[in-house]
Design an enzyme around this catalytic site. Structure first.
Site, PDB file in Angstrom:
ATOM      1  N   HIS A  86       0.835  -1.208   0.000  1.00 58.76           N
ATOM      2  CA  HIS A  86       0.000   0.000   0.000  1.00 58.76           C
ATOM      3  C   HIS A  86       0.868   1.255   0.000  1.00 58.76           C
ATOM      4  CE1 HIS A  86      -3.540   2.460   1.257  1.00 58.76           C
ATOM      5  NE2 HIS A  86      -2.594   3.190   1.848  1.00 58.76           N
ATOM      6  N   GLU A  87       1.836   1.302   0.915  1.00 55.32           N
ATOM      7  CA  GLU A  87       2.682   2.491   1.037  1.00 55.32           C
ATOM      8  C   GLU A  87       3.590   2.673  -0.180  1.00 55.32           C
ATOM      9  OE1 GLU A  87       2.211   4.704   3.172  1.00 55.32           O
ATOM     10  OE2 GLU A  87       0.923   3.632   4.565  1.00 55.32           O
TER      11      GLU A  87
END
Length: 413
Positions: A19-20
């Site tokens: 996600h990051e």
């Protein structure tokens, strides 16, 4: 317990880092300075400074990760008036290339200063007392600051901050995290399809015998058989087949296939009745890919419907936090690697959808603010955006505490 903890850490770590990384990749494409990309939380155990100014770190607590983007509400450098620092100067230009705030790290030929003023965004200067005199030095655009814990980060002039990027660039940066979660979920479902040898075909009455120790195999049912009827009820797909077996209440059933008629007594397992069969697998290469993608889409649609139901009929018992995730990770681990990957796929898609909810602290809230800016044709004031974000953070903290407490109570019920 150890198995559950390790599984939880691996699943959660992969999902959050993917996600990051979405935010990291598109922030860089938009010209936003990403000051740090971290795997894990807490004190750092490894750091690498890339040429583009991003510090890549691994931290001691293996719980997720984060991205520090330069700009409003994300990250800023604070130096207290009168704070002692040491400056590293460029020998030729005498501009500051490093400001050291840490006592843990020492650099040779550093100039000590007591800071009275600084501006790392516009003027790019630092002022302070050096040898009893007040001196001002120009700060290099790509200078670094060594924070008190020893982490060295690039300063963030206005031109590389989040709010200076184009509106489409900022929107894509905010959407990239959930997008990566959707991609991870789809890839994981496709991987499961290949690992299990195919994808389940729920639209056929053809079956796979999954366990030789269950009644189906012992009665003579074999993989590839087509179940035409159960107790005289016509069967055309898996839904009808499983329904009839489930309604047997443990009594013997007459199973008619395309080649034989058998009497099978279902076995009770986890409050339901089974005979040891699963849906037939389509084993073609394209079938595996399309089947995995279809399962990802079906899962996403089911999660959206569940979220809609939760909004229309709020119930905290329908929510699960880290404690529930830990428990489910342990259950998946006991089932095997395929169940773990499938659980990770579901959780990744779930996280992606959840992050698109328009709450200011989430990616969805940031995207809504981007849309409002596009409609107004001017950015929101920093003070207003900060207040809205703070309210969103408050909502999320209260919700997380409530959900986690509810998870703990459920463990003792």
């Amino acid at each position: 317990m150890i198995q559950s903890l390790v599984t939880f850490i691996i699943i959660f770590g992969i999902i959050v880092c993917v996600h990051e990384y979405g935010h990291l990749f598109f922030a860089k494409k938009a010209g936003i300075l990403v000051r740090e990309f971290s795997i894990g939380m807490g004190p750092k155990i490894y750091a690498h400074q890339a040429k583009d100014g991003t510090l890549y770190t691994i931290r001691i607590l293996p719980l997720g990760g984060y991205v520090r983007m330069a700009g409003w509400g994300e990250d800023e450098t604070e130096i207290k008036t009168g704070a002692p620092v040491s400056l590293t100067l460029n020998p030729q230009s005498q501009t500051v290339t490093r400001i050291n705030l840490s006592n843990k790290v020492q650099f040779g030929q550093a100039l000590p200063m007591l800071v009275t003023d600084y501006d790392f965004e516009k003027a790019l200067t630092i002022t302070g007392e050096v040898n009893g005199e007040i001196v001002t030095y120009a700060v290099d655009h790509d200078a670094t600051v060594v924070e008190e814990d020893g982490t060295e980060l690039r300063i963030a002039p206005l031109d590389v901050q989040y709010q200076s990027a184009s509106l489409p660039g900022r929107m894509m940066t905010n959407f990239a995290g959930p997008l990566n979660n959707f991609i991870l979920g789809a890839v994981a479902f496709v991987l499961v399809a290949f690992m299990q040898g195919g994808v389940q075909d729920l639209k056929t009455n053809q079956i796979t015998v999954s366990d030789h120790n269950y009644p189906a195999y012992q009665a003579g049912l074999r993989t590839g058989d087509k179940v035409e009827s159960i107790n005289g009820v016509p069967i055309s797909d898996w839904s009808e087949l499983s329904k009839e077996i489930g309604q047997s209440d443990g009594k013997a059933i007459q199973v008619k296939t395309d080649s034989k008629t058998l009497t099978i007594t279902p076995k009770k397992k986890d409050k339901s009745y089974v005979i040891g069969i699963t849906p037939f697998l389509k084993t073609g290469f394209v079938d595996k890919i399309t089947g995995g993608l279809k399962e990802a889409w079906t899962s996403a649609f089911a999660i959206v419907n569940a979220l809609k139901d939760l909004i229309l009929r709020p119930d905290i018992n329908k929510l699960g936090g880290p404690v529930a995730m830990y428990k489910m990770s342990g259950e998946a681990a006991r089932e095997g690697i395929l169940t773990v990957i499938r659980f990770m796929a579901l959780l990744s898609i779930n996280l992606g959808i959840f992050n698109l909810i328009p709450i200011p602290a989430l990616d969805g809230g940031k995207i809504v603010m981007n849309i409002i800016e596009a409609i107004r044709r001017k950015p929101m004031k920093q003070e207003h955006e900060s207040i809205i974000t703070l309210v969103g953070v408050g909502i999320m903290v209260v919700l997380m505490i409530a959900v986690t407490w509810n998870d703990i109570l459920r463990l003792f019920r």
